[in-house]
Motif scaffolding. Structure first.
Motif, PDB file in Angstrom:
ATOM      1  N   LEU A 204      67.338  84.356 -59.890  1.00  0.00           N
ATOM      2  CA  LEU A 204      66.307  85.162 -59.238  1.00  0.00           C
ATOM      3  C   LEU A 204      66.781  85.686 -57.885  1.00  0.00           C
ATOM      4  CD1 LEU A 204      63.074  83.123 -60.010  1.00  0.00           C
ATOM      5  CD2 LEU A 204      63.914  85.160 -61.166  1.00  0.00           C
ATOM      6  N   ALA A 205      67.507  84.829 -57.149  1.00  0.00           N
ATOM      7  CA  ALA A 205      67.990  85.229 -55.818  1.00  0.00           C
ATOM      8  C   ALA A 205      68.989  86.370 -55.899  1.00  0.00           C
ATOM      9  CB  ALA A 205      68.618  84.029 -55.111  1.00  0.00           C
ATOM     10  N   ALA A 206      69.658  86.519 -57.056  1.00  0.00           N
ATOM     11  CA  ALA A 206      70.673  87.562 -57.209  1.00  0.00           C
ATOM     12  C   ALA A 206      70.092  88.899 -57.655  1.00  0.00           C
ATOM     13  CB  ALA A 206      71.727  87.110 -58.219  1.00  0.00           C
ATOM     14  N   LYS A 207      68.820  88.940 -57.983  1.00  0.00           N
ATOM     15  CA  LYS A 207      68.217  90.195 -58.434  1.00  0.00           C
ATOM     16  C   LYS A 207      67.916  91.093 -57.237  1.00  0.00           C
ATOM     17  CE  LYS A 207      66.397  88.273 -62.711  1.00  0.00           C
ATOM     18  NZ  LYS A 207      67.337  89.006 -63.566  1.00  0.00           N
ATOM     19  N   PRO A 208      67.723  92.399 -57.460  1.00  0.00           N
ATOM     20  CA  PRO A 208      67.478  93.324 -56.346  1.00  0.00           C
ATOM     21  C   PRO A 208      66.257  92.885 -55.530  1.00  0.00           C
ATOM     22  CG  PRO A 208      67.909  94.539 -58.364  1.00  0.00           C
ATOM     23  CD  PRO A 208      67.777  93.107 -58.762  1.00  0.00           C
ATOM     24  N   PRO A 209      66.441  92.534 -54.267  1.00  0.00           N
ATOM     25  CA  PRO A 209      65.343  91.951 -53.494  1.00  0.00           C
ATOM     26  C   PRO A 209      64.154  92.879 -53.280  1.00  0.00           C
ATOM     27  CG  PRO A 209      67.284  92.294 -52.113  1.00  0.00           C
ATOM     28  CD  PRO A 209      67.705  92.535 -53.511  1.00  0.00           C
ATOM     29  N   GLN A 210      64.395  94.172 -53.099  1.00  0.00           N
ATOM     30  CA  GLN A 210      63.264  95.093 -52.888  1.00  0.00           C
ATOM     31  C   GLN A 210      62.423  95.200 -54.153  1.00  0.00           C
ATOM     32  OE1 GLN A 210      62.897  97.027 -49.620  1.00  0.00           O
ATOM     33  NE2 GLN A 210      60.887  96.598 -50.504  1.00  0.00           N
ATOM     34  N   ALA A 211      63.092  95.260 -55.304  1.00  0.00           N
ATOM     35  CA  ALA A 211      62.368  95.310 -56.575  1.00  0.00           C
ATOM     36  C   ALA A 211      61.591  94.018 -56.797  1.00  0.00           C
ATOM     37  CB  ALA A 211      63.340  95.552 -57.725  1.00  0.00           C
ATOM     38  N   MET A 212      62.183  92.881 -56.408  1.00  0.00           N
ATOM     39  CA  MET A 212      61.492  91.597 -56.516  1.00  0.00           C
ATOM     40  C   MET A 212      60.237  91.589 -55.651  1.00  0.00           C
ATOM     41  SD  MET A 212      61.542  88.575 -57.939  1.00  0.00           S
ATOM     42  CE  MET A 212      63.239  88.303 -58.484  1.00  0.00           C
ATOM     43  N   GLN A 213      60.365  92.099 -54.436  1.00  0.00           N
ATOM     44  CA  GLN A 213      59.233  92.137 -53.515  1.00  0.00           C
ATOM     45  C   GLN A 213      58.089  92.975 -54.093  1.00  0.00           C
ATOM     46  OE1 GLN A 213      60.180  93.388 -49.514  1.00  0.00           O
ATOM     47  NE2 GLN A 213      58.121  94.187 -49.171  1.00  0.00           N
ATOM     48  N   TYR A 214      58.410  94.156 -54.585  1.00  0.00           N
ATOM     49  CA  TYR A 214      57.374  95.019 -55.134  1.00  0.00           C
ATOM     50  C   TYR A 214      56.746  94.404 -56.386  1.00  0.00           C
ATOM     51  CZ  TYR A 214      58.901  98.808 -52.025  1.00  0.00           C
ATOM     52  OH  TYR A 214      59.200  99.585 -50.937  1.00  0.00           O
ATOM     53  N   THR A 215      57.573  93.768 -57.212  1.00  0.00           N
ATOM     54  CA  THR A 215      57.053  93.159 -58.437  1.00  0.00           C
ATOM     55  C   THR A 215      56.073  92.040 -58.107  1.00  0.00           C
ATOM     56  OG1 THR A 215      59.065  93.730 -59.646  1.00  0.00           O
ATOM     57  CG2 THR A 215      57.682  91.999 -60.589  1.00  0.00           C
TER      58      THR A 215
END
Length: 257
Positions: A204-215
């Motif tokens: 999870l930490a390696a996924k795109p952080p901005q996309a994670m935030q919006y999701t």
């Protein structure tokens, strides 16, 4: 870069690239949570929020249990005036922080997850349960009411009957039932738990952080309602905590210990 200063002596942290592992480390008390431990956990959540190079948080525990829940001694020594003033407990301050964290939170649970050990999981994004995990809210047997928004979230998540098994009947759910009901996302052997949790956290930490935030923002439905419910619960929880009935239950519990 902000520094993380913990003060309880019972919470430890370790960084694994962009993942912060936060470990409950009071095994002789089955990781019963004190006010200062809650404050340390809040400090860790704030630390993850403030660090651009940390993208996920993993909560786990040392010893035989995830946590025995709130330290009953803290309940007995709590200041009634602070609660009557409307001040949220350190536990609920932690929950409010988790509600607004836009980075993923993983919990790895083994042994007993009692009281807030279960309700705190409702504010984690993914929960891995070991075979030994047992989930028990405990409130009704202590003369208390639900907290952490669980009176709202559990019926929505598990259905009213299953929620009432936890909140009214005081049942204990094993790892199989918790997985089937959707309280946890994954199950594994106890000896695999930490490795599986670190693997998931790293993924999870390696996924795109901005996309994670919006999701996370898009999937965080009803956060305002949860906050309102936490505040309602907190008023009743405090009232019950200082009632003669519940104080007698606390004293009996501690005398048995």
């Amino acid at each position: 870069m902000s520094s993380l200063e913990l003060q309880s002596g019972f919470v430890s942290v370790a960084e694994h690239d962009a993942l912060l592992e936060v470990t409950l480390d009071r095994p002789d008390k089955l990781n019963a949570l004190s006010a200062e431990m809650y404050r340390d956990l809040s400090r860790a959540v704030d630390h993850v929020r403030d660090r651009d190079d940390l993208n996920a948080l993993l909560l786990d525990a040392n010893g035989r249990a995830f946590t025995a829940g709130n330290d009953i001694g803290d309940f007995l020594n709590a200041d009634p005036e602070a609660r009557r003033s409307g001040e949220l407990s350190p536990a609920m301050q932690l929950v409010h922080r988790l509600l607004t964290l836009d980075k993923p939170v993983i919990a790895a649970v083994h042994g007993n997850a009692t009281g807030i050990g279960t309700t705190l999981l409702l504010h984690c994004d993914l929960v891995i349960a070991a075979d030994s995990a047992r989930f028990y809210t405990a409130f009704i047997n202590l003369g208390l009411v639900p907290e952490a928004g669980s009176s709202l979230i559990l019926p929505d998540l598990l259905g009213r009957q299953n929620a009432n098994r936890l909140l009214l009947a005081g049942d204990t759910l094993d790892a199989d039932e918790a997985l089937r009901m959707g309280l946890v996302a994954y199950r594994c052997g106890d000896d695999e738990l930490r490795d599986k949790a670190l693997e998931l956290g790293g993924k999870l930490a390696a996924k795109p952080p901005q996309a994670m935030q919006y999701t996370k923002q898009l999937t965080r439905h009803g956060a305002d309602a949860v906050r309102e419910q936490i505040n309602k619960e907190s008023v009743l929880f405090s009232e019950r905590m200082f009632s003669d009935e519940t104080r007698a239950i606390f004293e009996t519990f501690l005398n048995k210990k």
